[in-house]
Motif scaffolding. Structure first.
Motif, PDB file in Angstrom:
ATOM      1  N   UNK A   1       0.808  -1.216   0.000  1.00  0.00           N
ATOM      2  CA  UNK A   1       0.000   0.000   0.000  1.00  0.00           C
ATOM      3  C   UNK A   1       0.835   1.257   0.000  1.00  0.00           C
ATOM      4  N   UNK A   2       2.039   1.189  -0.568  1.00  0.00           N
ATOM      5  CA  UNK A   2       2.895   2.360  -0.679  1.00  0.00           C
ATOM      6  C   UNK A   2       3.832   2.599   0.486  1.00  0.00           C
ATOM      7  N   UNK A   3       3.729   1.768   1.528  1.00  0.00           N
ATOM      8  CA  UNK A   3       4.561   1.969   2.721  1.00  0.00           C
ATOM      9  C   UNK A   3       5.472   0.768   2.958  1.00  0.00           C
ATOM     10  N   UNK A   4       6.701   1.020   3.484  1.00  0.00           N
ATOM     11  CA  UNK A   4       7.593  -0.101   3.801  1.00  0.00           C
ATOM     12  C   UNK A   4       6.950  -0.997   4.847  1.00  0.00           C
ATOM     13  N   UNK A   5       7.005  -2.321   4.615  1.00  0.00           N
ATOM     14  CA  UNK A   5       6.273  -3.232   5.488  1.00  0.00           C
ATOM     15  C   UNK A   5       7.189  -4.280   6.132  1.00  0.00           C
ATOM     16  N   UNK A   6       8.028  -4.924   5.348  1.00  0.00           N
ATOM     17  CA  UNK A   6       8.920  -5.938   5.892  1.00  0.00           C
ATOM     18  C   UNK A   6      10.020  -6.221   4.874  1.00  0.00           C
ATOM     19  N   UNK A   7      10.996  -7.029   5.272  1.00  0.00           N
ATOM     20  CA  UNK A   7      12.098  -7.367   4.370  1.00  0.00           C
ATOM     21  C   UNK A   7      12.030  -8.834   3.961  1.00  0.00           C
ATOM     22  N   UNK A   8      12.649  -9.119   2.810  1.00  0.00           N
ATOM     23  CA  UNK A   8      12.671 -10.475   2.277  1.00  0.00           C
ATOM     24  C   UNK A   8      14.034 -10.742   1.651  1.00  0.00           C
ATOM     25  N   UNK A   9      14.530 -11.964   1.770  1.00  0.00           N
ATOM     26  CA  UNK A   9      15.808 -12.338   1.162  1.00  0.00           C
ATOM     27  C   UNK A   9      15.611 -12.699  -0.305  1.00  0.00           C
ATOM     28  N   UNK A  10      16.677 -12.605  -1.066  1.00  0.00           N
ATOM     29  CA  UNK A  10      16.612 -12.899  -2.499  1.00  0.00           C
ATOM     30  C   UNK A  10      16.090 -14.295  -2.773  1.00  0.00           C
ATOM     31  N   UNK A  11      16.530 -15.272  -1.997  1.00  0.00           N
ATOM     32  CA  UNK A  11      16.172 -16.666  -2.248  1.00  0.00           C
ATOM     33  C   UNK A  11      14.674 -16.923  -2.140  1.00  0.00           C
ATOM     34  N   UNK A  12      14.009 -16.152  -1.286  1.00  0.00           N
ATOM     35  CA  UNK A  12      12.581 -16.378  -1.049  1.00  0.00           C
ATOM     36  C   UNK A  12      11.688 -15.366  -1.775  1.00  0.00           C
ATOM     37  N   UNK A  13      12.283 -14.461  -2.548  1.00  0.00           N
ATOM     38  CA  UNK A  13      11.545 -13.308  -3.047  1.00  0.00           C
ATOM     39  C   UNK A  13      10.427 -13.673  -4.030  1.00  0.00           C
ATOM     40  N   UNK A  14      10.706 -14.525  -5.006  1.00  0.00           N
ATOM     41  CA  UNK A  14       9.714 -14.846  -6.029  1.00  0.00           C
ATOM     42  C   UNK A  14       8.454 -15.439  -5.402  1.00  0.00           C
ATOM     43  N   UNK A  15       8.635 -16.498  -4.617  1.00  0.00           N
ATOM     44  CA  UNK A  15       7.471 -17.154  -4.009  1.00  0.00           C
ATOM     45  C   UNK A  15       6.711 -16.197  -3.099  1.00  0.00           C
ATOM     46  N   UNK A  16       7.463 -15.356  -2.386  1.00  0.00           N
ATOM     47  CA  UNK A  16       6.834 -14.415  -1.469  1.00  0.00           C
ATOM     48  C   UNK A  16       5.990 -13.385  -2.227  1.00  0.00           C
ATOM     49  N   UNK A  17       6.519 -12.853  -3.305  1.00  0.00           N
ATOM     50  CA  UNK A  17       5.786 -11.855  -4.086  1.00  0.00           C
ATOM     51  C   UNK A  17       4.544 -12.470  -4.714  1.00  0.00           C
ATOM     52  N   UNK A  18       4.687 -13.669  -5.277  1.00  0.00           N
ATOM     53  CA  UNK A  18       3.533 -14.343  -5.873  1.00  0.00           C
ATOM     54  C   UNK A  18       2.434 -14.524  -4.829  1.00  0.00           C
ATOM     55  N   UNK A  19       2.829 -14.937  -3.634  1.00  0.00           N
ATOM     56  CA  UNK A  19       1.856 -15.132  -2.555  1.00  0.00           C
ATOM     57  C   UNK A  19       1.173 -13.818  -2.185  1.00  0.00           C
ATOM     58  N   UNK A  20       1.963 -12.742  -2.072  1.00  0.00           N
ATOM     59  CA  UNK A  20       1.385 -11.437  -1.735  1.00  0.00           C
ATOM     60  C   UNK A  20       0.402 -10.965  -2.799  1.00  0.00           C
ATOM     61  N   UNK A  21       0.775 -11.132  -4.058  1.00  0.00           N
ATOM     62  CA  UNK A  21      -0.102 -10.690  -5.152  1.00  0.00           C
ATOM     63  C   UNK A  21      -1.396 -11.498  -5.150  1.00  0.00           C
ATOM     64  N   UNK A  22      -1.289 -12.807  -4.988  1.00  0.00           N
ATOM     65  CA  UNK A  22      -2.495 -13.646  -4.980  1.00  0.00           C
ATOM     66  C   UNK A  22      -3.420 -13.273  -3.828  1.00  0.00           C
TER      67      UNK A  22
END
Length: 372
Positions: A335-356
């Motif tokens: 929503x335009x604000x910094x929320x949390x951090x993620x490592x490179x290794x987990x980034x793709x799956x994490x983003x897909x999950x957030x978008x879904x």
């Protein structure tokens, strides 16, 4: 007053027709369409391709009807698909009548090349009897001999005159349920013809740069020509003509409309070009996400930026975002604000999950609002 007047597109006011249940013109959304390249007589292959086009978001699909077998095959095709079908007709008036009787929602035709006035009347009557609209399809590569002799070459004036002459034939038969296209492979010619036609009539316009080329070249060429027209408010339905999988035509069409804010479907990714500042491999990340998120139809925005120079600013303007950081740890924005951090290794799956999850929440809110 608009908050951002520089982004406003004032669409040309046109009359509205229907292609099946899809409104074209007036204040209706700009419809996106493509055309099958299977043999129409191969019903299973044609239906399978139409289903793929439907999944990609096609509003309308055109099918070739070069012979009687193809026109009759429409009966089986129409029963198995959900989008309205346009029958592509050239020269033979009987094919148009057969296509209308077989369930076509629209006939792509040039009234001037199907024979006598009586034959035109028969086609018009078939369209009226079966609720078909029509498209007058003018093409720079097949202009009438008389116009070429008079003008010396395909030109905007000749193309507009051809379109209006064909329109007059339908009008004389008390038929007004049609749209017009004036396509050319030359971007300058097509744009000028559409601009002149938009001034000369109020019929809905089907946009296209015909024979545009392969996936890359055709996308660029179509985006220049059709983008200029759409930005000027001209156009009610579009077909991106590519020497590629027809599904790509639908994808490119939606990207074009999304870029102009005219239609929104699926995830719009805002991403940076590759550079040495990136904290992760932006190029491969975006390529993977485009593939992994292709099933999302809910409109939402996602920024994928490699570093903190532009990342926070872009993230403020998108629903979700990632900005590359040092040491393989990247900031996720919600929503335009910094929320949390993620490592490179987990980034793709994490983003897909957030978008879904975001898409599901948006759809749930829509259901809730419609129920209230």
């Amino acid at each position: 007053m608009s908050v951002r007047p520089y982004r406003d597109i004032h669409r040309r006011v046109s009359r509205q027709i229907f292609v099946g249940n899809v409104p074209v013109g007036g204040d209706a959304p700009i419809a996106v369409q493509s055309m099958t390249n299977t043999l129409t007589t191969d019903v299973n292959a044609t239906v399978a391709q139409i289903h793929r086009l439907e999944e990609a978001g096609a509003d309308i699909v055109r099918v070739s009807c070069p012979d009687q077998e193809s026109a009759f095959a429409l009966k089986d095709i129409v029963r198995q698909v959900h989008v309205p079908i346009v029958a592509d007709i050239h020269f033979h008036y009987r094919r148009a009548i057969e296509a209308a009787e077989s369930g076509a929602a629209c006939l792509r035709i040039n009234p001037g090349n199907i024979g006598s006035a009586e034959r035109v009347r028969e086609v018009v009557q078939a369209a009226k009897d079966h609720g078909c609209s029509m498209r007058i399809g003018v093409n720079a590569g097949s202009l009438e001999k008389e116009l070429l002799e008079r003008y010396g070459e395909p030109c905007p004036e000749a193309m507009v005159e051809s379109g209006l002459n064909h329109a007059r034939i339908l009008e004389d038969n008390d038929f007004f349920n049609f749209k017009i296209s004036v396509k050319a492979s030359d971007v300058f010619l097509a744009v000028a013809a559409y601009q002149a036609l938009a001034e000369a009539c109020d019929y809905p316009l089907h946009l296209g740069i015909t024979e545009a080329g392969g996936l890359r070249g055709g996308t660029v060429k179509s985006s220049i020509g059709m983008g200029a027209l759409l930005w000027a408010g001209i156009g009610d339905t579009i077909r991106v003509s590519l020497s590629a999988d027809p599904v790509e035509e639908i994808k490119v069409g939606y990207e074009m409309l999304k870029s102009l804010g005219l239609r929104n479907r699926g995830v719009r990714i805002v991403s940076c070009p590759s550079c040495a500042r990136q904290g992760y491999d932006v190029v491969s990340t975006v390529a993977t996400l485009e593939e992994r998120l292709a099933h999302i139809t809910t409109p939402l925005t996602l920024s994928i930026i490699g570093c903190v120079v532009n990342g926070p600013g872009e993230a403020r303007e998108t629903d979700l975002g990632v900005t590359g950081g040092g040491g393989g740890s990247h900031m996720v924005y919600v929503g335009g604000s910094p929320d949390h951090k993620i490592d490179s290794a987990d980034m793709i799956e994490h983003i897909v999950s957030l978008v879904e999850k975001k898409a599901a929440a948006i759809e749930a809110d829509k259901v809730k609002l419609s129920a209230e």
